[in-house]
Design a protein around this motif. Sequence first.
Motif, PDB file in Angstrom:
ATOM      1  N   ILE A  18       0.846  -1.188   0.000  1.00 54.93           N
ATOM      2  CA  ILE A  18       0.000   0.000   0.000  1.00 54.93           C
ATOM      3  C   ILE A  18       0.884   1.242   0.000  1.00 54.93           C
ATOM      4  CG2 ILE A  18      -1.817   1.229   1.231  1.00 54.93           C
ATOM      5  CD1 ILE A  18      -2.635  -1.499   0.128  1.00 54.93           C
ATOM      6  N   ASP A  19       0.613   2.182  -0.924  1.00 55.67           N
ATOM      7  CA  ASP A  19       1.407   3.407  -0.985  1.00 55.67           C
ATOM      8  C   ASP A  19       0.871   4.434   0.006  1.00 55.67           C
ATOM      9  OD1 ASP A  19      -0.846   4.594  -2.117  1.00 55.67           O
ATOM     10  OD2 ASP A  19      -0.079   4.504  -4.164  1.00 55.67           O
ATOM     11  N   ALA A  20       1.454   5.620  -0.022  1.00 54.14           N
ATOM     12  CA  ALA A  20       1.102   6.653   0.963  1.00 54.14           C
ATOM     13  C   ALA A  20      -0.350   7.102   0.846  1.00 54.14           C
ATOM     14  CB  ALA A  20       2.032   7.853   0.793  1.00 54.14           C
ATOM     15  N   THR A  21      -0.986   6.878  -0.316  1.00 55.05           N
ATOM     16  CA  THR A  21      -2.377   7.288  -0.511  1.00 55.05           C
ATOM     17  C   THR A  21      -3.357   6.195  -0.088  1.00 55.05           C
ATOM     18  OG1 THR A  21      -2.510   6.460  -2.785  1.00 55.05           O
ATOM     19  CG2 THR A  21      -1.625   8.692  -2.459  1.00 55.05           C
ATOM     20  N   GLY A  22      -2.836   5.025   0.311  1.00 54.58           N
ATOM     21  CA  GLY A  22      -3.706   3.925   0.703  1.00 54.58           C
ATOM     22  C   GLY A  22      -4.088   3.011  -0.429  1.00 54.58           C
ATOM     23  N   HIS A  23      -3.501   3.225  -1.626  1.00 53.73           N
ATOM     24  CA  HIS A  23      -3.806   2.383  -2.775  1.00 53.73           C
ATOM     25  C   HIS A  23      -2.661   1.406  -3.038  1.00 53.73           C
ATOM     26  CE1 HIS A  23      -6.285   6.047  -3.437  1.00 53.73           C
ATOM     27  NE2 HIS A  23      -7.186   5.149  -3.845  1.00 53.73           N
ATOM     28  N   SER A  24      -2.929   0.405  -3.859  1.00 55.37           N
ATOM     29  CA  SER A  24      -1.897  -0.575  -4.193  1.00 55.37           C
ATOM     30  C   SER A  24      -0.748   0.101  -4.931  1.00 55.37           C
ATOM     31  CB  SER A  24      -2.489  -1.692  -5.064  1.00 55.37           C
ATOM     32  OG  SER A  24      -3.434  -2.439  -4.339  1.00 55.37           O
ATOM     33  N   ALA A  25       0.471  -0.170  -4.477  1.00 57.21           N
ATOM     34  CA  ALA A  25       1.649   0.436  -5.092  1.00 57.21           C
ATOM     35  C   ALA A  25       2.025  -0.306  -6.364  1.00 57.21           C
ATOM     36  CB  ALA A  25       2.813   0.429  -4.105  1.00 57.21           C
ATOM     37  N   ARG A  26       2.543   0.429  -7.334  1.00 53.54           N
ATOM     38  CA  ARG A  26       3.014  -0.187  -8.567  1.00 53.54           C
ATOM     39  C   ARG A  26       4.330  -0.916  -8.319  1.00 53.54           C
ATOM     40  NH1 ARG A  26       2.118   5.027 -10.032  1.00 53.54           N
ATOM     41  NH2 ARG A  26       4.368   5.329 -10.336  1.00 53.54           N
ATOM     42  N   PRO A  27       4.669  -1.922  -9.116  1.00 52.32           N
ATOM     43  CA  PRO A  27       5.984  -2.578  -8.983  1.00 52.32           C
ATOM     44  C   PRO A  27       7.098  -1.548  -9.030  1.00 52.32           C
ATOM     45  CG  PRO A  27       4.586  -3.836 -10.475  1.00 52.32           C
ATOM     46  CD  PRO A  27       3.839  -2.558 -10.158  1.00 52.32           C
ATOM     47  N   GLY A  28       8.056  -1.674  -8.136  1.00 52.69           N
ATOM     48  CA  GLY A  28       9.166  -0.742  -8.055  1.00 52.69           C
ATOM     49  C   GLY A  28       8.930   0.434  -7.148  1.00 52.69           C
ATOM     50  N   THR A  29       7.686   0.580  -6.638  1.00 53.29           N
ATOM     51  CA  THR A  29       7.348   1.690  -5.744  1.00 53.29           C
ATOM     52  C   THR A  29       7.232   1.178  -4.316  1.00 53.29           C
ATOM     53  OG1 THR A  29       6.110   2.791  -7.510  1.00 53.29           O
ATOM     54  CG2 THR A  29       5.706   3.522  -5.247  1.00 53.29           C
ATOM     55  N   PRO A  30       8.024   1.722  -3.373  1.00 54.65           N
ATOM     56  CA  PRO A  30       7.950   1.227  -1.984  1.00 54.65           C
ATOM     57  C   PRO A  30       6.620   1.588  -1.329  1.00 54.65           C
ATOM     58  CG  PRO A  30      10.006   2.429  -2.394  1.00 54.65           C
ATOM     59  CD  PRO A  30       9.108   2.708  -3.550  1.00 54.65           C
ATOM     60  N   GLY A  31       6.239   0.765  -0.376  1.00 55.56           N
ATOM     61  CA  GLY A  31       5.044   1.016   0.410  1.00 55.56           C
ATOM     62  C   GLY A  31       5.010   0.093   1.606  1.00 55.56           C
ATOM     63  N   GLU A  32       3.894   0.100   2.331  1.00 52.33           N
ATOM     64  CA  GLU A  32       3.756  -0.760   3.501  1.00 52.33           C
ATOM     65  C   GLU A  32       3.134  -2.089   3.100  1.00 52.33           C
ATOM     66  OE1 GLU A  32       1.902  -0.834   8.045  1.00 52.33           O
ATOM     67  OE2 GLU A  32       1.255   0.693   6.624  1.00 52.33           O
ATOM     68  N   LEU A  33       3.701  -3.173   3.603  1.00 52.94           N
ATOM     69  CA  LEU A  33       3.180  -4.496   3.312  1.00 52.94           C
ATOM     70  C   LEU A  33       1.955  -4.773   4.170  1.00 52.94           C
ATOM     71  CD1 LEU A  33       3.546  -7.261   1.871  1.00 52.94           C
ATOM     72  CD2 LEU A  33       4.844  -7.978   3.892  1.00 52.94           C
ATOM     73  N   VAL A  34       0.894  -5.244   3.528  1.00 49.33           N
ATOM     74  CA  VAL A  34      -0.343  -5.624   4.197  1.00 49.33           C
ATOM     75  C   VAL A  34      -0.659  -7.070   3.825  1.00 49.33           C
ATOM     76  CG1 VAL A  34      -2.842  -5.238   4.244  1.00 49.33           C
ATOM     77  CG2 VAL A  34      -1.272  -3.291   4.305  1.00 49.33           C
ATOM     78  N   LEU A  35      -1.041  -7.874   4.814  1.00 53.72           N
ATOM     79  CA  LEU A  35      -1.458  -9.249   4.571  1.00 53.72           C
ATOM     80  C   LEU A  35      -2.977  -9.309   4.593  1.00 53.72           C
ATOM     81  CD1 LEU A  35       1.072 -11.177   6.862  1.00 53.72           C
ATOM     82  CD2 LEU A  35       1.405 -10.284   4.541  1.00 53.72           C
ATOM     83  N   ARG A  36      -3.575  -9.743   3.502  1.00 55.91           N
ATOM     84  CA  ARG A  36      -5.031  -9.759   3.378  1.00 55.91           C
ATOM     85  C   ARG A  36      -5.654 -11.010   3.988  1.00 55.91           C
ATOM     86  NH1 ARG A  36      -6.733  -4.671   2.558  1.00 55.91           N
ATOM     87  NH2 ARG A  36      -5.845  -3.723   0.696  1.00 55.91           N
ATOM     88  N   ARG A  37      -4.874 -12.081   4.149  1.00 53.61           N
ATOM     89  CA  ARG A  37      -5.428 -13.334   4.642  1.00 53.61           C
ATOM     90  C   ARG A  37      -4.729 -13.722   5.945  1.00 53.61           C
ATOM     91  NH1 ARG A  37      -5.948 -17.322  -0.541  1.00 53.61           N
ATOM     92  NH2 ARG A  37      -7.710 -18.150   0.653  1.00 53.61           N
ATOM     93  N   PRO A  38      -5.458 -14.305   6.899  1.00 56.22           N
ATOM     94  CA  PRO A  38      -4.866 -14.665   8.191  1.00 56.22           C
ATOM     95  C   PRO A  38      -3.780 -15.731   8.064  1.00 56.22           C
ATOM     96  CG  PRO A  38      -7.270 -14.619   8.313  1.00 56.22           C
ATOM     97  CD  PRO A  38      -6.924 -14.519   6.861  1.00 56.22           C
TER      98      PRO A  38
END
Length: 632
Positions: free
Chosen positions: A423-443
């Motif tokens: 997830i990028d700084a805007t809360g949307h999925s980041a494009r390949p090559g763009t850093p962001g925060e990792l989120v796990l969608r499944r337990p």
Amino acid sequence: MAEPDLPRWAAVADQLTWSRRPDAIFQPHGRYGSWFPGGTLNVVTNCVDRHLPASADQPAIHWEGEPGDRRTITYHDLAREVEMMAAALRGLGVGTGDRVALHLGWLPEAVVAMLACARIGAVFAVLPVPLPVEALAERLDDLAPRVLITQDGAWRHGTIIPTKARVDDALTAVAGVEHTIVIRRTGQDVAWYEGDRWLHHLLDPFRDTAGPADQAAQPEPPSGIRSTAPATPPVALPAEHPLLITWLANRRGRPVTAVHGTANLLAAAVAVHRYGLSPGGVFWCAGDLAWIAAPVHGVLGPLAWGDTTVMFEGTLDVPTRRRLWDIIDRYRVATLLTVPSVLARLRGWPDAAPPEPDKRTLRRVIAMAEPFQPALRTWIADQFTGDPGAVADAWGQIELGGIVTVDHPVDAGRLPDTSPEIIDATGHSARPGTPGELVLRRPWAGTLRALRGAGAGDAYEHWGHPDQQYATGDRVVRHRDPANAGDRLEFLGRIDPVVSISGQLVSLAEVRDVLLDHPFLAAAEVVTRPHAKLGRRLVAYVVPATDTIPGTALAHELVEVVQETLGGLARPSAIHFLDRIGDDLAPDARRRALEVIAASITTPTPAHITWARVHAAAEIKSGHLNDGSNAS
């Protein structure tokens, strides 16, 4: 709450030996969900007992002491040792749900103690051997164990750490520990107090023969404490019964621990070991015992699959810098799991050159817990395995029970999926090559079952996003990886950097926030610098507020404020003054530059540094990184 990867977790559950099979794989409720409801099992049944009919004489553990002593423990030996220690703990009154503290290095007895606790349903926690007395007392007070297991002394880098003496000092400030069990490791003299017990004396009633002759010369414990409790079968425990407690970074100086469940941690260890890390053969997790990877991936994973695991005491440059290669060659190690900094140090030792290609036994090398620089990864492939696909970067967290993802996994089709998204700084999925925060969608099954401690209320931000399953707090970038038939995740570090100081996690952001609360500061940044004894120490850079005089008095006051609020290990070893912190450097580049400057200052006296010097250090550091020579 999203649904986990049920088919793959069901297949993992089928690999376990249950006393009662679970009614379901997962039930969504609460913050974490419920895994394997209705199921009961015991870790020792899965990691030891079930292998005895076919593999009793197979080595379960190869162990190397720093002075050169060695032991090989078969599955039969391990079963007997665990049974005896479990009976001894029972004889001291330890029962299901009681907490046991292990202040131990990588000794065979440490693994036996973990499994003995699991056999009777006790909960264990590992206290790092290097912890200073103050931090050790804090953890013991937080854990409130009924029994503490330590050793007379611990070998590390050619010297002996006085573990028993540190425990004695820490216990003067802690109440409630009924017994201290001491392993005779170095033979040094130790003080003896009420409640102290030699381990070999506790085990004597269960041995077929007397112990080693040298043990008879040790002080006899007080009369009437020898256990006569009979051996008991492993207790069938509910799937989420607590097994292991681990510490997270303190929150405002208040301790926080993660409680991991029995079947939860075992299932995650089983899945990751065979489908992510190792195709089989001898496995070596080269890391500190207090590192969560050690009990999970160095003990539970390989033993549950009936593999042989390697353990070592001390450091890899004692007695020689060829120790890593000697151990790999001696035991035909097939898979090595460690941290990139260990591999980087090895690369810097010209007297520890890898063996010739025709003498290599390693089939896989996995790095975790730190950013894995591409240049180092290439060198590992060239020198260790000869195959880039046999070098992997693993990622996980304490909260998740160890490793969760591995690029180049052994069997991607069986490793449960967490549906990672960046997830990028805007809360949307980041494009390949763009850093962001990792989120796990499944337990993930290995996720902690509870947070405990005075600071636990502040530690739930991972689950604080209503539209996200689990926000990791890690910065990640996704790369296209045709060789891996998909994408590869590169982990860049924490959004909130958390570092280990003498075995205790400290949040750099939290130290910075405490400094920023001071009325005489306008800005602050906190980094680390190498330290000969503690591994690393903190260094703070501050910008004084207008009309504030920067100097020794202010620096001393700031250090005291941090110590008062967060404790001694968060205390900066030095305060340096900056004229400003500009916005022309990204946070990562700024921290790297400040680390370079911190390493060049050899005295704790406050230095006055211009932003131009920081900018110059950033440019030098950037060039140094680009040539690949700093991979670590």
